[in-house]
Design a protein around this motif. Structure first.
Motif, short mmCIF file in Angstrom:
data_model
loop_
_atom_site.label_atom_id
_atom_site.label_comp_id
_atom_site.label_asym_id
_atom_site.label_seq_id
_atom_site.Cartn_x
_atom_site.Cartn_y
_atom_site.Cartn_z
N VAL A 278 0.85 -1.09 -0.15
CA VAL A 278 0.25 0.09 0.02
C VAL A 278 0.70 1.25 -0.04
O VAL A 278 1.76 1.27 0.66
CB VAL A 278 -0.91 0.04 1.24
N GLU A 279 0.44 2.22 -0.87
CA GLU A 279 1.11 3.37 -0.86
C GLU A 279 0.03 4.65 -0.63
O GLU A 279 -0.96 4.52 -1.32
CB GLU A 279 1.61 3.82 -2.26
N VAL A 280 -0.04 5.41 0.32
CA VAL A 280 -0.54 6.69 0.65
C VAL A 280 0.03 7.86 0.46
O VAL A 280 1.31 7.93 0.99
CB VAL A 280 -1.10 6.53 2.17
N SER A 281 -0.40 8.53 -0.31
CA SER A 281 0.28 9.87 -0.76
C SER A 281 -0.53 11.04 -0.36
O SER A 281 -1.76 11.11 -0.46
CB SER A 281 0.48 9.89 -2.00
N LYS A 282 -0.12 11.97 0.36
CA LYS A 282 -0.63 13.33 0.76
C LYS A 282 -0.09 14.10 -0.43
O LYS A 282 0.93 14.59 -0.47
CB LYS A 282 -0.32 13.73 1.84
N LEU A 283 -1.22 15.04 -1.03
CA LEU A 283 -0.83 15.94 -2.29
C LEU A 283 -0.88 17.13 -1.72
O LEU A 283 -1.60 17.56 -0.95
CB LEU A 283 -2.12 15.58 -3.20
N ASN A 284 0.09 17.72 -2.10
CA ASN A 284 0.23 19.05 -1.75
C ASN A 284 0.38 19.51 -0.40
O ASN A 284 -0.31 20.04 0.37
CB ASN A 284 -0.71 20.27 -2.42
N PRO A 285 1.51 18.60 0.35
CA PRO A 285 1.63 18.74 1.74
C PRO A 285 2.19 20.08 2.23
O PRO A 285 2.79 20.67 1.61
CB PRO A 285 2.73 17.70 2.09
N PRO A 286 1.56 20.41 3.39
CA PRO A 286 2.03 21.58 4.08
C PRO A 286 3.37 21.59 4.66
O PRO A 286 3.51 21.82 5.96
CB PRO A 286 0.96 21.91 5.07
N ILE A 287 4.28 21.61 3.88
CA ILE A 287 5.78 21.39 4.53
C ILE A 287 6.76 22.51 4.30
O ILE A 287 8.01 22.44 4.20
CB ILE A 287 6.32 19.96 4.13
N GLY A 288 6.01 23.67 3.68
CA GLY A 288 6.93 24.71 3.41
C GLY A 288 7.77 24.83 2.07
O GLY A 288 8.85 25.32 2.10
N GLY A 289 7.33 24.23 1.28
CA GLY A 289 7.95 23.88 -0.07
C GLY A 289 7.16 23.68 -1.00
O GLY A 289 6.03 23.30 -1.15
N ASP A 290 7.84 23.48 -2.41
CA ASP A 290 6.77 23.14 -3.61
C ASP A 290 7.03 21.79 -3.93
O ASP A 290 7.97 21.28 -4.49
CB ASP A 290 7.15 24.02 -4.89
N VAL A 291 6.39 20.94 -3.15
CA VAL A 291 6.28 19.60 -3.06
C VAL A 291 4.76 19.05 -3.41
O VAL A 291 3.99 19.32 -3.13
CB VAL A 291 6.59 18.92 -1.68
N GLU A 292 4.92 18.10 -4.89
CA GLU A 292 3.63 17.52 -5.25
C GLU A 292 3.07 16.57 -4.21
O GLU A 292 1.78 16.75 -4.02
CB GLU A 292 4.09 16.99 -6.40
N SER A 293 3.89 15.70 -3.59
CA SER A 293 3.35 14.77 -2.74
C SER A 293 4.26 14.24 -1.71
O SER A 293 5.48 14.17 -2.06
CB SER A 293 2.42 13.78 -3.47
N VAL A 294 3.88 13.59 -0.64
CA VAL A 294 4.78 12.73 0.29
C VAL A 294 3.94 11.50 0.36
O VAL A 294 2.60 11.41 0.51
CB VAL A 294 4.70 13.46 1.61
N THR A 295 4.68 10.51 0.22
CA THR A 295 4.33 9.15 -0.08
C THR A 295 4.82 8.10 0.84
O THR A 295 6.12 8.12 1.00
CB THR A 295 4.37 8.51 -1.46
N ILE A 296 4.28 7.39 1.63
CA ILE A 296 4.87 6.33 2.34
C ILE A 296 4.35 4.99 1.61
O ILE A 296 3.26 4.88 1.18
CB ILE A 296 4.25 6.25 3.82
N LYS A 297 5.06 3.88 1.70
CA LYS A 297 4.94 2.61 1.19
C LYS A 297 5.23 1.66 2.22
O LYS A 297 6.36 1.60 2.62
CB LYS A 297 5.64 2.45 -0.22
N LEU A 298 4.24 0.79 2.22
CA LEU A 298 4.24 -0.44 3.08
C LEU A 298 4.20 -1.94 2.37
O LEU A 298 3.13 -1.76 1.48
CB LEU A 298 3.45 -0.40 4.34
N LYS A 299 4.87 -2.51 2.74
CA LYS A 299 4.72 -3.94 2.03
C LYS A 299 4.87 -4.98 3.27
O LYS A 299 5.37 -5.12 4.11
CB LYS A 299 5.68 -4.48 0.94
N GLU A 300 3.59 -5.86 3.11
CA GLU A 300 3.58 -6.93 4.20
C GLU A 300 3.05 -8.51 3.63
O GLU A 300 2.26 -8.41 2.83
CB GLU A 300 2.62 -6.63 5.36
N TYR A 301 3.72 -9.53 4.10
CA TYR A 301 3.12 -10.70 3.69
C TYR A 301 2.30 -11.25 4.76
O TYR A 301 2.69 -11.10 6.03
CB TYR A 301 4.51 -11.71 3.40
N ARG A 302 1.44 -12.28 4.47
CA ARG A 302 0.77 -12.90 5.52
C ARG A 302 1.62 -13.96 6.28
O ARG A 302 2.13 -14.60 5.64
CB ARG A 302 -0.59 -13.83 4.84
N LYS A 303 1.47 -13.69 7.71
CA LYS A 303 2.30 -14.46 8.35
C LYS A 303 1.71 -15.83 8.82
O LYS A 303 0.75 -16.04 8.65
CB LYS A 303 2.40 -13.84 9.82
#
Length: 119
Positions: free
Chosen positions: A94-119
């Motif tokens: 899963v990748e979750v992206s915040k578009l136009n994040p309020p980080i004080g710069g011209d940034v299109e998005s911030v994305t985190i990506k997690l990968k998990e296998y069934r245990k």
């Protein structure tokens, strides 16, 4: 085995550590990829034999509606719920992206990506 991908699921959500983010909200984009056995559905052409991507989309939209401070927290909830509701899934990315994040710069998005296998 096979892969099902949902790309660019768009939501308006209220995630973030800043108080303003909980009031104003922001646009988000989510990509979800799951691994499962598609052998039966390839032959049967029956929805009951596959993972319904309508359910996958619903899981993402419902979890994105629950406020989290961190993107990784909401992403982990999406993974947990996907594994809990769909036992035939063996891997989730899963990748979750915040578009136009309020980080004080011209940034299109911030994305985190997690990968998990069934245990």
């Amino acid at each position: 085995m096979g892969i099902i991908k949902l790309k660019n699921i768009r939501t308006f959500s209220f995630h973030g550590c800043l108080v303003e983010e909980s009031k104003i909200g922001s646009d988000y984009s989510v990509n979800l990829e799951i691994k499962t056995d598609l052998t039966t559905s390839c032959l049967s052409d029956e929805l009951k034999d596959t993972v319904d991507y309508v359910l996958l989309n619903r899981i993402v939209v419902e979890e994105m509606a629950i406020r989290s401070q961190l993107l990784e927290h909401v992403a982990q909830r999406i993974i947990f719920r996907t594994f809990n509701e769909l036992p035939e899934i063996t891997k989730v990315i899963v990748e979750v992206s915040k578009l136009n994040p309020p980080i004080g710069g011209d940034v299109e998005s911030v994305t985190i990506k997690l990968k998990e296998y069934r245990k």
